[in-house]
Design a protein around this motif. Sequence first.
Motif, PDB file in Angstrom:
ATOM      1  N   LEU A 542       0.830  -1.204   0.000  1.00  0.00           N
ATOM      2  CA  LEU A 542       0.000   0.000   0.000  1.00  0.00           C
ATOM      3  C   LEU A 542       0.866   1.256   0.000  1.00  0.00           C
ATOM      4  O   LEU A 542       0.602   2.207  -0.751  1.00  0.00           O
ATOM      5  CB  LEU A 542      -0.910  -0.007   1.231  1.00  0.00           C
ATOM      6  N   ALA A 543       1.923   1.264   0.832  1.00  0.00           N
ATOM      7  CA  ALA A 543       2.816   2.427   0.877  1.00  0.00           C
ATOM      8  C   ALA A 543       3.515   2.633  -0.459  1.00  0.00           C
ATOM      9  O   ALA A 543       3.661   3.775  -0.925  1.00  0.00           O
ATOM     10  CB  ALA A 543       3.843   2.250   2.000  1.00  0.00           C
ATOM     11  N   ASP A 544       3.946   1.554  -1.108  1.00  0.00           N
ATOM     12  CA  ASP A 544       4.597   1.670  -2.425  1.00  0.00           C
ATOM     13  C   ASP A 544       3.618   2.224  -3.461  1.00  0.00           C
ATOM     14  O   ASP A 544       3.987   3.068  -4.289  1.00  0.00           O
ATOM     15  CB  ASP A 544       5.112   0.305  -2.875  1.00  0.00           C
ATOM     16  N   ARG A 545       2.374   1.739  -3.428  1.00  0.00           N
ATOM     17  CA  ARG A 545       1.384   2.220  -4.390  1.00  0.00           C
ATOM     18  C   ARG A 545       1.078   3.698  -4.173  1.00  0.00           C
ATOM     19  O   ARG A 545       0.976   4.476  -5.129  1.00  0.00           O
ATOM     20  CB  ARG A 545       0.100   1.386  -4.270  1.00  0.00           C
ATOM     21  N   MET A 546       0.945   4.112  -2.913  1.00  0.00           N
ATOM     22  CA  MET A 546       0.689   5.523  -2.614  1.00  0.00           C
ATOM     23  C   MET A 546       1.878   6.396  -3.041  1.00  0.00           C
ATOM     24  O   MET A 546       1.700   7.516  -3.533  1.00  0.00           O
ATOM     25  CB  MET A 546       0.416   5.704  -1.117  1.00  0.00           C
ATOM     26  N   THR A 547       3.098   5.870  -2.856  1.00  0.00           N
ATOM     27  CA  THR A 547       4.290   6.619  -3.267  1.00  0.00           C
ATOM     28  C   THR A 547       4.306   6.826  -4.781  1.00  0.00           C
ATOM     29  O   THR A 547       4.605   7.924  -5.274  1.00  0.00           O
ATOM     30  CB  THR A 547       5.567   5.876  -2.822  1.00  0.00           C
ATOM     31  N   GLU A 548       3.988   5.781  -5.531  1.00  0.00           N
ATOM     32  CA  GLU A 548       3.962   5.885  -7.002  1.00  0.00           C
ATOM     33  C   GLU A 548       2.920   6.894  -7.463  1.00  0.00           C
ATOM     34  O   GLU A 548       3.192   7.728  -8.345  1.00  0.00           O
ATOM     35  CB  GLU A 548       3.677   4.507  -7.605  1.00  0.00           C
ATOM     36  N   LEU A 549       1.726   6.837  -6.888  1.00  0.00           N
ATOM     37  CA  LEU A 549       0.665   7.781  -7.270  1.00  0.00           C
ATOM     38  C   LEU A 549       1.055   9.209  -6.910  1.00  0.00           C
ATOM     39  O   LEU A 549       0.800  10.152  -7.674  1.00  0.00           O
ATOM     40  CB  LEU A 549      -0.644   7.394  -6.585  1.00  0.00           C
ATOM     41  N   TRP A 550       1.680   9.381  -5.760  1.00  0.00           N
ATOM     42  CA  TRP A 550       2.098  10.715  -5.319  1.00  0.00           C
ATOM     43  C   TRP A 550       3.155  11.284  -6.259  1.00  0.00           C
ATOM     44  O   TRP A 550       3.075  12.445  -6.678  1.00  0.00           O
ATOM     45  CB  TRP A 550       2.619  10.606  -3.887  1.00  0.00           C
ATOM     46  N   ARG A 551       4.147  10.481  -6.614  1.00  0.00           N
ATOM     47  CA  ARG A 551       5.202  10.957  -7.515  1.00  0.00           C
ATOM     48  C   ARG A 551       4.658  11.256  -8.910  1.00  0.00           C
ATOM     49  O   ARG A 551       5.175  12.140  -9.607  1.00  0.00           O
ATOM     50  CB  ARG A 551       6.310   9.921  -7.595  1.00  0.00           C
ATOM     51  N   ALA A 552       3.638  10.513  -9.320  1.00  0.00           N
ATOM     52  CA  ALA A 552       3.053  10.716 -10.648  1.00  0.00           C
ATOM     53  C   ALA A 552       2.067  11.881 -10.660  1.00  0.00           C
ATOM     54  O   ALA A 552       1.516  12.205 -11.720  1.00  0.00           O
ATOM     55  CB  ALA A 552       2.359   9.439 -11.112  1.00  0.00           C
ATOM     56  N   GLY A 553       1.854  12.507  -9.515  1.00  0.00           N
ATOM     57  CA  GLY A 553       0.930  13.626  -9.445  1.00  0.00           C
ATOM     58  C   GLY A 553      -0.526  13.211  -9.479  1.00  0.00           C
ATOM     59  O   GLY A 553      -1.412  14.048  -9.719  1.00  0.00           O
ATOM     60  N   GLU A 554      -0.803  11.924  -9.229  1.00  0.00           N
ATOM     61  CA  GLU A 554      -2.171  11.424  -9.278  1.00  0.00           C
ATOM     62  C   GLU A 554      -2.797  11.298  -7.893  1.00  0.00           C
ATOM     63  O   GLU A 554      -3.914  10.798  -7.762  1.00  0.00           O
ATOM     64  CB  GLU A 554      -2.198  10.058  -9.976  1.00  0.00           C
ATOM     65  N   LEU A 555      -2.080  11.724  -6.875  1.00  0.00           N
ATOM     66  CA  LEU A 555      -2.583  11.617  -5.513  1.00  0.00           C
ATOM     67  C   LEU A 555      -2.303  12.908  -4.764  1.00  0.00           C
ATOM     68  O   LEU A 555      -1.162  13.379  -4.719  1.00  0.00           O
ATOM     69  CB  LEU A 555      -1.903  10.434  -4.797  1.00  0.00           C
ATOM     70  N   GLN A 556      -3.347  13.487  -4.214  1.00  0.00           N
ATOM     71  CA  GLN A 556      -3.203  14.711  -3.448  1.00  0.00           C
ATOM     72  C   GLN A 556      -2.966  14.355  -1.987  1.00  0.00           C
ATOM     73  O   GLN A 556      -3.852  13.845  -1.302  1.00  0.00           O
ATOM     74  CB  GLN A 556      -4.464  15.571  -3.582  1.00  0.00           C
ATOM     75  N   VAL A 557      -1.758  14.554  -1.534  1.00  0.00           N
ATOM     76  CA  VAL A 557      -1.417  14.262  -0.147  1.00  0.00           C
ATOM     77  C   VAL A 557      -1.144  15.572   0.581  1.00  0.00           C
ATOM     78  O   VAL A 557      -0.862  16.603  -0.038  1.00  0.00           O
ATOM     79  CB  VAL A 557      -0.186  13.333  -0.052  1.00  0.00           C
ATOM     80  N   GLU A 558      -1.220  15.512   1.897  1.00  0.00           N
ATOM     81  CA  GLU A 558      -0.900  16.675   2.731  1.00  0.00           C
ATOM     82  C   GLU A 558       0.269  16.312   3.640  1.00  0.00           C
ATOM     83  O   GLU A 558       0.153  15.419   4.485  1.00  0.00           O
ATOM     84  CB  GLU A 558      -2.094  17.082   3.582  1.00  0.00           C
ATOM     85  N   ILE A 559       1.390  16.962   3.419  1.00  0.00           N
ATOM     86  CA  ILE A 559       2.549  16.755   4.281  1.00  0.00           C
ATOM     87  C   ILE A 559       2.368  17.652   5.500  1.00  0.00           C
ATOM     88  O   ILE A 559       2.405  18.875   5.411  1.00  0.00           O
ATOM     89  CB  ILE A 559       3.855  17.077   3.539  1.00  0.00           C
ATOM     90  N   VAL A 560       2.133  17.037   6.631  1.00  0.00           N
ATOM     91  CA  VAL A 560       1.744  17.761   7.843  1.00  0.00           C
ATOM     92  C   VAL A 560       2.942  18.498   8.416  1.00  0.00           C
ATOM     93  O   VAL A 560       4.033  17.942   8.563  1.00  0.00           O
ATOM     94  CB  VAL A 560       1.173  16.776   8.886  1.00  0.00           C
ATOM     95  N   GLY A 561       2.736  19.751   8.729  1.00  0.00           N
ATOM     96  CA  GLY A 561       3.794  20.541   9.345  1.00  0.00           C
ATOM     97  C   GLY A 561       3.929  20.246  10.823  1.00  0.00           C
ATOM     98  O   GLY A 561       3.079  19.562  11.428  1.00  0.00           O
ATOM     99  N   PRO A 562       4.967  20.759  11.446  1.00  0.00           N
ATOM    100  CA  PRO A 562       5.181  20.505  12.880  1.00  0.00           C
ATOM    101  C   PRO A 562       4.049  21.028  13.735  1.00  0.00           C
ATOM    102  O   PRO A 562       3.774  20.481  14.781  1.00  0.00           O
ATOM    103  CB  PRO A 562       6.488  21.230  13.186  1.00  0.00           C
TER     104      PRO A 562
END
Length: 562
Positions: A542-562
């Motif tokens: 699942l983590a690998d699939r999410m990483t691929e989608l994120w790098r391909a710009g097909e997944l909107q993720v939120e990198i949480v700040g401190p």
Amino acid sequence: MSTATAQALQDLATANKLYASATAVLSTSELPAGHAAYFVLATENHASVQSRAQLHAAHALRTSGAHKLDQTSLQIIADLGAEPSVEQLIAAEGHTTMGRTHYRSARAMMHDWLDIPCSTVNDRLVQADCLIGGIDESGAPLPPWLPKLSQQFANPEVDPRLVLATATKLHSVRKDLDDGAAGEAQKEQLESQALQMIDGEPKSARKHIGELVAQVKAGKRPLKALLEEVGLYRRGLRKGLVEYILRVLPSQAAVIEAFFAALANPSTLAGNRDALQDTEAEFTGEQGSGWDDESTKPDWARQDSSSTDPPPDPPDPGDAPADPPAPPAPQADPQPAWEDLKPERRRLIGVMALLMADHSSRTAQDTGTRKGLATGQVSVILDYEKMMAGAEKYAVSSSGFTLAPGEVRAIMCSAGIYPVILNGKSLPLDLGRSQRLFSKAQSRALRAAYRGCSYPGCSMPVERCELDHLDAWEKGGATDINSAALGCPVHHVERHCGLFHAVKIPGCRPMVLLPEALDPEQKLRVNTYFMTPDEAIKADQLADRMTELWRAGELQVEIVGP
């Protein structure tokens, strides 16, 4: 011997000399922090290269028949020294003989000539069989027993040490595999699962691969056979101590692990340190001190505040006035001695507290709240679809034990049931509530689903983890279960200090993004330490699939700040 081979051997000798001289300088210098860090990094890189070279050297020793070298050849090799020339190395090609030699085999030569322990020699030759290839009785080469791991071992970008350890573990089950094609299929499945774990989360791979091997060795034993071997066995007196062996079912082990986890948590009344120290004094006659002998105590622990020595004589009036006493030097508050005890000893004291308690005075209201008496709470996560389909494995405890169907049915008959609904991506549903602190229902659901700290490889159990708001409350965020994670006291603070980032993904559990210095691949990661091997593989996928989608710009993720 070709000149290129001789040159490579000379390079190896030169590298050894350079490494020794560099270590001599670095080990006697006051290094700046950055240089010390690079010293460690370079040393570990060297160890990685060396571990690969050691295996190839063992394989070359065996395939070349070097144990048959004659006396003259061995003497020439011994005379080469640490700085041989290319010409000397060419002359040291050596001659083998069919007559009597010093060593009967490559194994004997490595042990007797190089003083390598027998166990290490055996491991290297087994690893060579698995990752490079072996030889049959006629001396013909054989393909590697683990061809997929062999490709991983040959990759210079991969640290070979985890691959070597994995090969040793997998090779240990060869006698437990079925015969023929079925056994070959089992081996291929084990090898593929091991590779996925190594690629997904190396920090937890050793644990999960060990569990896979243990499952194969245990086989599909019926519950009746297991029940015949469970029990508490008294082995007798050894070195002044009475030894016991405890063998339990996974469901029973889950209760024990939950008890230990509650006992280890000093923030709860059940884990009260003073009460447990009093319990130790009850059956040993001595208050637990945390040190085995006087020589290991720091100065502050050796001071006896209850000394009965008489006070000093008063000063003679004729004496010169004494200098005023210097103020005492400030001392840091000592850590509680209980925390310095080994976990094994703390667990024993907790068990003794449980056995020695006056249970007749306990009421339902007391349960789990009396000082020094830990009460473990076990969560069981069931895969409903697998259960309805009649699968052999569909339940796992919160401590990571796979439970048999019979154990699950017994638990459901006698345990209090807390419904925790999870979706296909292990995300708790329908428990969100907008308030400052997480509710008990939210906490129970999150702890059941995530089971431990979110930082990859962290082994802190869920009972000692804190709920973490990924939507900061002070910035208008809601206390929503979709925006929550678990963190141990160390990694919870580190996330808020910006040392790594949590990543929110729509419809999926939060993941972790480590800084590039720690993870050059910049993959989204999940801590799989407390998962079963099957769950760990799915989580890594699942983590690998999410990483691929994120790098391909097909997944909107939120990198949480401190």
